[in-house]
Design a protein around this motif. Structure first.
Motif, mmCIF file in Angstrom:
data_model
loop_
_atom_site.group_PDB
_atom_site.id
_atom_site.type_symbol
_atom_site.label_atom_id
_atom_site.label_comp_id
_atom_site.label_asym_id
_atom_site.label_seq_id
_atom_site.Cartn_x
_atom_site.Cartn_y
_atom_site.Cartn_z
ATOM 1 N N TYR A 1 -7.810 -3.330 7.383
ATOM 2 C CA TYR A 1 -8.013 -4.718 6.993
ATOM 3 C C TYR A 1 -9.121 -5.360 7.805
ATOM 4 O O TYR A 1 -9.500 -4.897 8.875
ATOM 5 N N ASN B 1 -2.687 -0.885 2.559
ATOM 6 C CA ASN B 1 -2.612 -1.964 3.544
ATOM 7 C C ASN B 1 -2.641 -1.463 4.991
ATOM 8 O O ASN B 1 -2.084 -2.104 5.892
ATOM 9 N N ASN C 1 -7.694 -1.452 1.766
ATOM 10 C CA ASN C 1 -7.148 -0.377 0.940
ATOM 11 C C ASN C 1 -5.781 -0.770 0.401
ATOM 12 O O ASN C 1 -5.085 -1.632 0.947
ATOM 13 N N TYR D 1 -6.914 -7.119 3.209
ATOM 14 C CA TYR D 1 -6.740 -5.672 3.255
ATOM 15 C C TYR D 1 -7.861 -4.990 2.483
ATOM 16 O O TYR D 1 -8.288 -5.445 1.426
ATOM 17 N N THR E 1 -5.817 -5.986 -2.495
ATOM 18 C CA THR E 1 -6.985 -5.862 -1.635
ATOM 19 C C THR E 1 -7.954 -7.012 -1.868
ATOM 20 O O THR E 1 -8.006 -7.606 -2.947
#
Length: 386
Positions: A382, A379, A376, A374, A343
């Motif tokens: 984003y 993914n 989280n 991203y 992330t």
């Protein structure tokens, strides 16, 4: 030889508030918290985190520098002391899904689940380190920079090992899984160990303008104080970091350029996660997870001097940082995020920095490009490139 001494003391009171989304309740009917009517529709569940801390740091460094034959060396001793008093309070609430949303009364309460994912630690850490760095000009066109650092650390921390629950606080009582009454209290933990790292940077000038360069770094590091904020002790002894780089360089009156490939790997990271169930009526759970990051990348960094007074810096980075060993269990399910993109990391980075100097005046600009990032670990959310 020269001896340099430095010391610094800082103290800070910090406060941070985060509002995290925790799922949606569909087709709900709830009164507004301000008494302005009733809302019907989807509700956003949100976790509010309020962090308060006091941090005191002291740093002292002494470094002896000298030249001996073909060696330019530095011998240093430094000490770093940190004292931290940190607490995170949490609560949950619900609001309508709309612009400028209003809070609602859900399940009879405006706010609920107090401190079910709280964090806490209070203690100190001291790190005493000895290091040696040297630039060795072996022959006219070959040099090696290398170094070693040994760090002895000791930490003493009070943390809260009790499981979290709604209305959690120091002094609260609850019934454990064996039916016994327990009181929430702090537990003291001490830890000592040795961190160390090595570095090696060879440079070979094949011609007056062109050559090869490389780097090898290895670092072993134990957990710091932030590893003890949750309900359990960090479940490994140390974190290894490995970094290798190899590339070329080219220099003349108009350009300084370095282009290199990089491989990096870090394992045994420890993270604390607040996880929600698919059933939104269940309280959140705090879990610990181990993970790592591995990446391969290519960077070209150039400084251009096309005419007097003007310079242009340009850097392009292509990389692919992936998670390794990232898995945990919660609510009877196993989650894994191996091979997901890390992330907040872009795969493409571009920097362009023009600058013009005339006498005492300088005009400059900075341009940055970040590709998709991203939000989280799964993914699925984003930010677009910007």
């Amino acid at each position: 030889m020269k001896l340099a001494l430095r010391a610094k003391f800082t103290t800070a009171d910090n406060g941070v508030t985060n509002q995290l989304t925790m799922g949606v309740v569909e087709n709900a009917t709830a009164p507004y918290a301000d008494g302005s009517g009733t809302y019907t529709g989807n509700l956003q569940r949100r976790l509010s985190q309020i962090d308060l801390s006091t941090v005191n740091d002291f740093f002292f460094s002494s470094e002896l520098r000298g030249i001996w034959g073909n060696h330019i060396w530095r011998l240093g001793l430094n000490d770093i002391y940190s004292h931290v008093d940190y607490a995170r309070s949490t609560t949950q609430y619900y609001h309508e899904i709309a612009p400028n949303p209003k809070k609602v009364v859900y399940d009879g309460r405006v706010c609920s689940d107090f401190n079910s994912s709280t964090e806490y630690d209070k203690g100190f850490e001291n790190r005493l380190a000895l290091y040696l760095m040297d630039t060795w000009n072996i022959v006219r066109n070959v040099k090696v920079d290398y170094g070693v650092r040994l760090e002895y650390f000791h930490l003493d921390v009070n943390y809260i090992p009790n499981r979290r629950f709604s209305d959690f606080y120091l002094g609260a009582t609850y019934t454990d899984a064996d039916g016994k009454t327990q009181t929430v209290a702090t537990t003291n933990h001490t830890k000592s160990g040795l961190n160390y790292d090595f570095t090696l940077v060879p440079t070979w000038s094949i011609t007056r303008n062109f050559g090869l360069t490389g780097e090898i770094h290895f670092l072993r590091q134990y957990r710091h104080l932030e590893g003890y904020l949750g309900t359990e002790l960090p479940f490994y002894s140390y974190r290894p970091f490995t970094l290798g780089r190899a590339g070329i360089f080219y220099n003349n009156a108009y350009v300084n350029l370095v282009s290199a490939f990089t491989y990096g790997r870090r394992t045994n990271d420890y993270v604390r996660l607040t996880v929600m169930s698919d059933d939104v009526s269940q309280n959140t759970a705090m879990v610990g997870a181990s993970s790592g990051i591995e990446t391969i990348g290519w960077t070209t960094d150039a400084m251009l001097y096309p005419f007097k007074g003007f310079q242009l810096h340009f850097m392009l980075t292509l990389q692919s940082p992936k998670y390794t060993g990232y898995r945990f269990e919660a609510f009877g399910k196993e989650y894994t995020f191996d091979d997901k993109t890390a992330t907040q990391q872009s795969k493409v980075l571009i920097e362009i920095d023009p600058s013009y100097t005339y006498k005492r005046f300088n005009v400059w600009a900075n341009f940055r490009y970040f590709s998709k990032q991203y939000v989280n670990v799964g993914n699925s959310v984003y930010f677009n490139g910007r």
